[in-house]
Every structure is written in structure tokens, then in C-alpha cells.
Design an enzyme around this catalytic site. Sequence first.
Site, mmCIF file in Angstrom:
data_model
loop_
_atom_site.group_PDB
_atom_site.id
_atom_site.type_symbol
_atom_site.label_atom_id
_atom_site.label_comp_id
_atom_site.label_asym_id
_atom_site.label_seq_id
_atom_site.Cartn_x
_atom_site.Cartn_y
_atom_site.Cartn_z
ATOM 1 N N ASP A 85 -64.728 -22.174 29.555
ATOM 2 C CA ASP A 85 -65.515 -23.188 28.862
ATOM 3 C C ASP A 85 -66.980 -22.791 28.732
ATOM 4 O OD1 ASP A 85 -64.014 -25.334 27.950
ATOM 5 O OD2 ASP A 85 -63.985 -26.341 29.886
ATOM 6 N N LYS A 114 -64.135 -21.618 25.011
ATOM 7 C CA LYS A 114 -63.871 -22.939 24.436
ATOM 8 C C LYS A 114 -65.171 -23.722 24.347
ATOM 9 C CE LYS A 114 -61.734 -26.339 26.756
ATOM 10 N NZ LYS A 114 -62.730 -27.458 26.681
ATOM 11 N N GLU A 180 -58.025 -34.275 23.045
ATOM 12 C CA GLU A 180 -58.043 -35.061 24.288
ATOM 13 C C GLU A 180 -58.191 -36.557 24.023
ATOM 14 O OE1 GLU A 180 -60.307 -35.271 28.643
ATOM 15 O OE2 GLU A 180 -60.757 -33.648 27.248
#
Length: 261
Positions: A85, A114, A180
Site C-alpha cells: 500500500d 496499491k 470495499e
Amino acid sequence: MADKITAPGIRLMREKGQKIVCVTAYDAILGALADESGADLVLVGDSVGNTALGYPSTIPVTLEEMVHHTKAVRRGVSRALLVADLPFGSYQASVAQAVESSVALMKAGAEAVKLEGDYAEAIVAITKAGIPVMGHLGMTPQSLHRFGGFRIQGKGESGQEVIDAAKSIDEAGVFSTVLELIPWELSKQITDLVSNATIGIGAGPECNGQIQVIYDILGFSPQPFKHTKVFVKGHDCLLDGLRSYAEGVRGAQFPSEENKF
């Protein structure tokens, strides 16, 4: 040994209709466990902040901390695609900052990065630098304060915003996108619209794959969440083991003769 998973390989799995198994890891031991289990993608998530480092959210996590944990997980993962991330504040200021931060994570051992939100220009530049990019839309934890907490996103008319962002980053070149906490109907619509592999977490079964925080599925978290499932009661198991250890020491049963040198 199974073939090494790559970013293009994740796209190919989507094309073949194969479900993609993704899980987070934050150290070499968990990384090795995830890899040995057959996970296709291991994410060094900035969720390390609120799951392992004791922060209230992912926002305090620094790039230096992500580099540290990426190096650790790298030592445990060999087959799965290792994604790291980009933490809050490491890519929002400029495209140049996004590329520099991505390079730092790749040097630490990541095989892709990401980022959260519709940063199409940054995605194009990072990809041009030779770095695969995974997107993240819906409930993006780094935008916690803008959303007013961990809330389901994309309900009603706001769903179009998520769709537009999904199209934007798809065109920019992401190989995959985490969706998400959005309604499953919306995740299905996005999955049908984009060419990259959609990975759900609290987004229903229609995505091309699923990702979960490893502590949640192993039952380490004291309270389970609706979007996850406890597959083993890790908290109770470990607590029982530690209590047995304490009893063994206090009762002079450990160490025993077999533990002597």
C-alpha cells in the site's frame, strides 16, 4: 511448485473465470503462512496501522513503516504476488511524489503498489515507470474523516461516482481494483464494466476475488465484522497456549528434563 503469480497473471485469472484469493500480511511469518496456503496475492496493507501498530486508523502510517513491513513480508513470500500500500500522504501531493513513493516500495520488495481513489494521472505515471498498480474504491480508509467513519459507500445516486472512478482508473491501467464496503449489486455492475480484476471486501460474491485482513479470518480480532468470517478461533487458541505456558512456568513443570542441555 506452482507458477509464480504476476500482475498480468491476476488479469488472466479474471479472463479464465478463476476466483482470486487475496489476504494481508505484515511480517515474514504471516507472509509465509499466506504464501503456503496458496493465496494468489498478498497485500502489505496500511491496515498494519490499526491491526498491528496500535494506531486508531491507517492515516498515521508512514512510507518508512510501509517499507519496513514490505521488506519483512518479502522474506516470507515467494509464489504469491506481493503488493504494498501507498500510505496516506505518500502520493496525493503530486504525480512525482506518487512515482517516488512507489519506487521506494518496489525497492523494498513489492511487485506492485496499491493506492486509494481516482488518481488516474498518478496511475498512468507509475505504470509508465514499470510498476503495476492496484486501485481501491468504495470505503477507502484513508478518507475516513471525509466519510464520517467506516460507512458503506455507493448507495443510491452516489453509486455513479464509484462507477465513474472505476472506469477512470481502469482506463489509466490498473491491473486490479479493491472494492470495499459497497452494495453487491454495485460491485457486480463495476465488475461487468471494467477490464481489470475486481477484488471485494464487504462487496459481495460477484467480484473476481476476495481480500481479507489476515487477523480477521484467523480470529485474532476480539470482535468479528459483518464483512468477514472467522475461519479459525486464533485468539482463543493462542490465549489457551499462553496460559498453559504460564501455568507450566509457575508450577515448575517447564522447562523439564527434555528441555535441558
